[in-house]
Design an enzyme around this catalytic site. Structure first.
Site, short mmCIF file in Angstrom:
data_model
loop_
_atom_site.label_atom_id
_atom_site.label_comp_id
_atom_site.label_asym_id
_atom_site.label_seq_id
_atom_site.Cartn_x
_atom_site.Cartn_y
_atom_site.Cartn_z
N THR A 37 0.61 -1.31 0.21
CA THR A 37 -0.05 -0.01 -0.04
C THR A 37 1.22 1.47 -0.32
OG1 THR A 37 -0.20 -0.10 2.80
CG2 THR A 37 -2.11 -0.43 1.32
N CYS A 135 -7.32 -13.38 17.42
CA CYS A 135 -6.27 -12.97 18.24
C CYS A 135 -6.53 -14.28 19.68
CB CYS A 135 -5.66 -12.12 19.26
SG CYS A 135 -5.36 -11.24 18.78
N ARG A 268 -4.94 -4.94 28.79
CA ARG A 268 -3.17 -4.90 27.64
C ARG A 268 -2.16 -4.99 28.15
NH1 ARG A 268 -2.74 -5.83 22.37
NH2 ARG A 268 -4.28 -4.00 21.92
N HIS A 275 -0.11 -14.14 24.28
CA HIS A 275 -1.96 -13.58 25.21
C HIS A 275 -1.81 -14.71 26.08
CE1 HIS A 275 -2.56 -10.42 22.31
NE2 HIS A 275 -3.48 -10.67 21.85
P1 NAP Z 1 1.39 -3.74 10.86
O1 NAP Z 1 2.04 -4.55 12.28
O2 NAP Z 1 1.01 -2.39 12.10
O3 NAP Z 1 0.73 -3.56 9.99
C1 NAP Z 1 0.28 -3.32 8.67
C2 NAP Z 1 0.60 -2.45 8.26
O4 NAP Z 1 1.18 -1.53 7.82
C3 NAP Z 1 2.42 -3.21 7.00
O5 NAP Z 1 2.03 -4.74 5.93
C4 NAP Z 1 2.72 -1.66 6.01
O6 NAP Z 1 1.70 -1.98 4.97
C5 NAP Z 1 2.58 -0.36 6.78
N1 NAP Z 1 3.67 -0.43 8.01
C6 NAP Z 1 3.56 0.46 8.36
N2 NAP Z 1 4.50 0.98 9.04
C7 NAP Z 1 5.32 -0.13 9.36
C8 NAP Z 1 6.79 -0.69 10.21
N3 NAP Z 1 7.13 0.19 10.79
N4 NAP Z 1 6.64 -1.63 10.01
C9 NAP Z 1 5.63 -2.65 9.02
N5 NAP Z 1 5.22 -2.06 8.62
C10 NAP Z 1 4.29 -0.78 8.98
O7 NAP Z 1 -0.50 -5.08 11.62
P2 NAP Z 1 -0.55 -5.91 12.30
O8 NAP Z 1 -0.99 -5.89 13.70
O9 NAP Z 1 0.58 -7.23 11.51
O10 NAP Z 1 -2.24 -6.41 12.32
C11 NAP Z 1 -2.26 -7.21 10.36
C12 NAP Z 1 -4.05 -7.15 10.45
O11 NAP Z 1 -3.96 -8.19 11.12
C13 NAP Z 1 -5.20 -6.19 11.40
O12 NAP Z 1 -5.85 -5.89 10.57
C14 NAP Z 1 -5.17 -6.90 12.92
O13 NAP Z 1 -6.24 -5.94 13.27
C15 NAP Z 1 -5.24 -8.50 12.02
N6 NAP Z 1 -5.07 -8.92 13.55
C16 NAP Z 1 -3.57 -8.64 14.40
C17 NAP Z 1 -2.99 -9.78 14.88
C18 NAP Z 1 -1.94 -9.41 15.69
O14 NAP Z 1 -1.70 -9.85 16.51
N7 NAP Z 1 -1.43 -8.38 15.46
C19 NAP Z 1 -3.66 -10.96 15.09
C20 NAP Z 1 -4.57 -10.63 14.35
C21 NAP Z 1 -5.08 -10.23 13.69
P3 NAP Z 1 2.80 -1.67 3.88
O15 NAP Z 1 3.98 -2.68 3.57
O16 NAP Z 1 1.69 -1.89 2.98
O17 NAP Z 1 3.05 0.37 4.28
#
Ligand code: NAP
Length: 372
Positions: A37, A135, A268, A275
């Site tokens: 993105t 999760c 949290r 978790h």
């Molecule tokens: P995240 O780490 O914030 O990553 C999402 C996107 O943010 C990345 O693909 C990247 O997209 C961008 N991004 C911006 N700054 C970043 C950085 N410093 N490092 C890496 N990526 C960065 O989100 P997430 O925790 O993986 O969660 C993604 C989805 O899964 C959400 O809908 C969440 O609710 C769901 N989910 C999460 C968990 C969990 O444990 N975290 C569990 C179940 C479901 P670009 O490469 O396109 O910029």
């Protein structure tokens, strides 16, 4: 081989997914395409792709060429892209970590060790949206699912201790930065055995309350603290995270209107990536503890029953013990003072693995063999 578009692979869940796909050789059975993105056109740092440059994740025509799309990007992205893609007639498989499609009637929440029959039925009847569960819900079922499968649970109430990784990559970074600042605030006092603990405590509190303390992601200090609210308010006193407990558990189990009541408080804490949750269960009957152990043991090959002793609990039933592994530990099993049908349990699992990436990775494998 099925063209598989990967979106959100740079984030917390996405990078764990890629790690797991590499170790399970999943890239040998798909034709992978990487989207972004924010970095479309940049060179793809991963050497496992068909495209040397990252594709724009908002480019609908590129997405339409995929047989399968796996998104770990988040609800905002899914909301923006999925309806448009479907309205253009795209009939591929959409596998998603985000919550937004989970409760849709044409989507299945995937956790195959628990609901493989629901998944298989869905594939046969043409379902194309397969969504990873919340999760905490997935981990609760990976720990205690045996009791639900045997229909022994009348109701359950969970009190969670959720790790920083559940909020994403930037939140994990901020927690570590906060920890470092707290440590830095006490300087040499920590190494001086004669220093006053009250002075150390005062300095850490001052540091956490200062204007320079980093709270961009958490909005509050998490290091040295806890936050008894996760996700948004839904208007009835529950947080959205707490709301998901009952609806998602029952949907995963395919229970329709025959709902099991589940509720609790989601909190949290400053754990990094696993978790934990303390669960009180009211069973439908008095089941002997040995039988409960055996039933829980049969939940999945990854479920590990921990004996209810101090030494085993503090070594095997902790975030530190399970992080980075697929093991979901369940322990503190005992009948409670309320009566023989009341069971206490504590379960802990890596929320980036069984809580997020692993059900999605396995769903991809299931689709590949279904389509073969
Ligand atoms: P995240 O780490 O914030 O990553 C999402 C996107 O943010 C990345 O693909 C990247 O997209 C961008 N991004 C911006 N700054 C970043 C950085 N410093 N490092 C890496 N990526 C960065 O989100 P997430 O925790 O993986 O969660 C993604 C989805 O899964 C959400 O809908 C969440 O609710 C769901 N989910 C999460 C968990 C969990 O444990 N975290 C569990 C179940 C479901 P670009 O490469 O396109 O910029």
């Amino acid at each position: 081989m099925l063209k598989t578009g990967l979106i959100g692979w740079r984030g917390m869940v996405g990078s764990v997914l890629i790690e797991r796909m590499l170790s399970e050789n999943n890239f040998h059975s798909i034709s992978p395409y990487f989207f972004s993105t924010s970095q479309a056109g940049s060179r793809n740092p991963l050497k496992i792709s068909n495209n040397p440059y990252l594709i724009d994740a908002f480019d609908i025509s590129s997405l339409q060429r995929m047989d399968i799309i796996v998104s770990c990007q988040g609800s905002e992205y899914t909301n923006q892209v999925h309806p448009e893609l479907r309205s253009m007639g795209w009939a591929g498989y959409w596998i998603d970590a985000a919550s937004v499609l989970r409760l849709n009637h044409d989507a299945i929440i995937v956790l195959d060790p628990i609901n493989r029959a629901v998944i298989d039925e869905g594939l046969k009847s043409g379902v194309k949206n397969f969504i990873g569960g919340n999760c905490t819900v997935s981990l609760m079922l990976m720990g205690l699912g045996g009791l639900f499968k045997e229909d022994l649970v009348e109701w359950a109430s969970s009190m969670t201790y959720q790790a920083a990784s559940g909020a994403g990559a930037n939140n994990m970074r901020e927690l570590i930065t906060q920890m470092g600042m707290v440590k830095g605030s006490v300087g040499d006092l920590l190494t001086d055995p004669k220093s006053s603990i009250l002075e150390i405590d005062r300095l850490t509190r001052e540091c956490m309350a200062s204007e320079t303390f980093p709270i961009t992601e958490w909005s509050q200090p998490l290091a040295g603290n806890l936050l008894p609210w996760i996700d948004s308010e839904i208007g009835n006193g529950q947080s959205r995270e707490e709301f998901k407990n009952q609806v998602e558990t029952n949907k995963i189990l395919g229970r329709g209107d025959n709902q099991i009541a589940l509720d609790g408080l989601c909190v949290r804490v400053g754990a990094m990536r696993s978790h934990s949750q303390a669960v009180t269960l009211k069973l439908r009957q008095d089941v002997p503890l040995d039988d409960i152990h055996a039933i829980l043991d049969s939940t999945s090959v990854w479920t590990k029953v921990v004996q209810n002793r101090k030494d085993t609990s503090v070594t095997e039933l902790t975030p530190a013990a399970v992080s980075g592994t697929l093991k979901v530990a369940v322990g503190r099993l005992r009948k409670m003072n309320m009566g023989a049908q009341y069971l206490s349990a504590f379960t802990v699992g890596d929320q980036l693995l069984w809580g997020a990436a692993e059900p999605i990775r396995r769903m991809l494998e299931i689709i590949i063999s279904f389509e073969a």
